[in-house]
Write an enzyme that holds these catalytic residues in place. Structure first.
Site, PDB file in Angstrom:
ATOM      1  CB  CYS A   7      -3.204  -5.740 -11.695  1.00 16.91           C
ATOM      2  SG  CYS A   7      -3.352  -7.030 -10.437  1.00 16.91           S
ATOM      3  CG  ASN A  10      -0.253 -10.987  -8.288  1.00 17.82           C
ATOM      4  OD1 ASN A  10       0.602 -11.719  -7.819  1.00 17.82           O
ATOM      5  ND2 ASN A  10      -0.905 -11.324  -9.388  1.00 17.82           N
ATOM      6  CB  CYS A  12      -8.726  -8.038  -8.622  1.00 21.25           C
ATOM      7  SG  CYS A  12      -9.285  -7.815  -6.914  1.00 21.25           S
ATOM      8  NE  ARG A  13      -6.751  -4.228 -11.890  1.00 24.08           N
ATOM      9  CZ  ARG A  13      -6.188  -3.033 -11.838  1.00 24.08           C
ATOM     10  NH1 ARG A  13      -6.412  -2.168 -12.808  1.00 24.08           N
ATOM     11  NH2 ARG A  13      -5.401  -2.719 -10.833  1.00 24.08           N
ATOM     12  CB  SER A  14      -2.276  -9.516 -12.726  1.00 25.86           C
ATOM     13  OG  SER A  14      -2.025  -9.539 -11.346  1.00 25.86           O
ATOM     14  CG  ASP A 121      -8.598  -1.692  -8.925  1.00 22.10           C
ATOM     15  OD1 ASP A 121      -9.127  -2.771  -8.575  1.00 22.10           O
ATOM     16  OD2 ASP A 121      -7.742  -1.102  -8.257  1.00 22.10           O
TER      17      ASP A 121
HETATM   18  P1  4NP Z   1      -5.865  -5.623  -8.496  1.00 20.20           P
HETATM   19  O1  4NP Z   1      -6.951  -4.951  -7.528  1.00 20.20           O
HETATM   20  O2  4NP Z   1      -4.791  -4.592  -8.720  1.00 20.20           O
HETATM   21  O3  4NP Z   1      -6.647  -5.924  -9.736  1.00 20.20           O
HETATM   22  O4  4NP Z   1      -5.361  -6.862  -7.785  1.00 20.20           O
HETATM   23  C1  4NP Z   1      -6.621  -4.371  -6.300  1.00 20.20           C
HETATM   24  C2  4NP Z   1      -6.373  -5.161  -5.213  1.00 20.20           C
HETATM   25  C3  4NP Z   1      -6.070  -4.591  -3.991  1.00 20.20           C
HETATM   26  C4  4NP Z   1      -6.022  -3.219  -3.870  1.00 20.20           C
HETATM   27  C5  4NP Z   1      -6.255  -2.421  -4.966  1.00 20.20           C
HETATM   28  C6  4NP Z   1      -6.554  -2.998  -6.186  1.00 20.20           C
HETATM   29  N1  4NP Z   1      -5.731  -2.646  -2.608  1.00 20.20           N
HETATM   30  O5  4NP Z   1      -5.732  -1.405  -2.515  1.00 20.20           O
HETATM   31  O6  4NP Z   1      -5.479  -3.373  -1.617  1.00 20.20           O
END
Ligand code: 4NP
Length: 152
Positions: A7, A10, A12-14, A121
């Site tokens: 994602c 790294n 939340c989703r992945s 997201d």
């Molecule tokens: P992820 O979510 O891609 O599912 O881990 C996010 C985590 C952090 C951020 C964006 C999305 N960020 O902008 O810091």
């Protein structure tokens, strides 16, 4: 067999995808190794977002040992399958994919082709988004494990 979930951050989703899949892999006794990574480096070395850890825990998945890293071109040689959570992740992976990549790049949801639906997201949203992510990923994990099982 080795699979990598990707994602943006790294956190939340992945990692949620990895935690769900590794649990299902263990239960089924499948010879599949898992990892996850982000296209961005913002959170390298960090544990998953506390909201992801707490939500996944409520469904019986422990994410607490996972740590964020950034995806590398070499991952396209190391892994058999790389699963992108959204279309931007997919495009960012295409941009760093070596010409002689051996990994298959797919979307996490649906049939896996580049037009497949996205795992939204949850980072900037509320609690419901984190539940939605777990529920989408549980279904997707079952579908991929069913497909991969035919390789063994
Ligand atoms: P992820 O979510 O891609 O599912 O881990 C996010 C985590 C952090 C951020 C964006 C999305 N960020 O902008 O810091």
């Amino acid at each position: 067999m080795k699979v990598l979930f990707v994602c943006l951050g790294n956190i939340c989703r992945s990692p949620t995808a990895e935690g769900i899949c590794r649990s299902k892999i263990r239960k089924r006794g499948l010879p599949i190794q898992t990892d996850s990574a982000g296209t961005a480096a913002y959170h390298v070395g960090n544990p998953p977002d506390p909201r992801s850890v707490q939500t996944a825990s409520g469904y019986g998945y422990d994410l607490s040992d996972l740590r964020a890293r950034q995806v590398q071109p070499a991952d396209f040689h190391e892994f058999d399958v790389i699963l992108a959570m959204d279309h931007q992740n997919y495009q960012d992976l295409v941009a760093i994919r070596p010409a002689d990549a051996s990994a298959e790049l797919v979307m996490m949801l649906g049939a896996g082709d580049s037009q497949s639906a996205e795992v939204p997201d949850p980072y900037y949203g509320g609690e419901q988004g984190f539940h939605g992510v777990v529920e989408l990923l549980e279904g997707a994990a079952d579908a991929w494990l069913e497909r991969w099982s035919s390789r063994f």
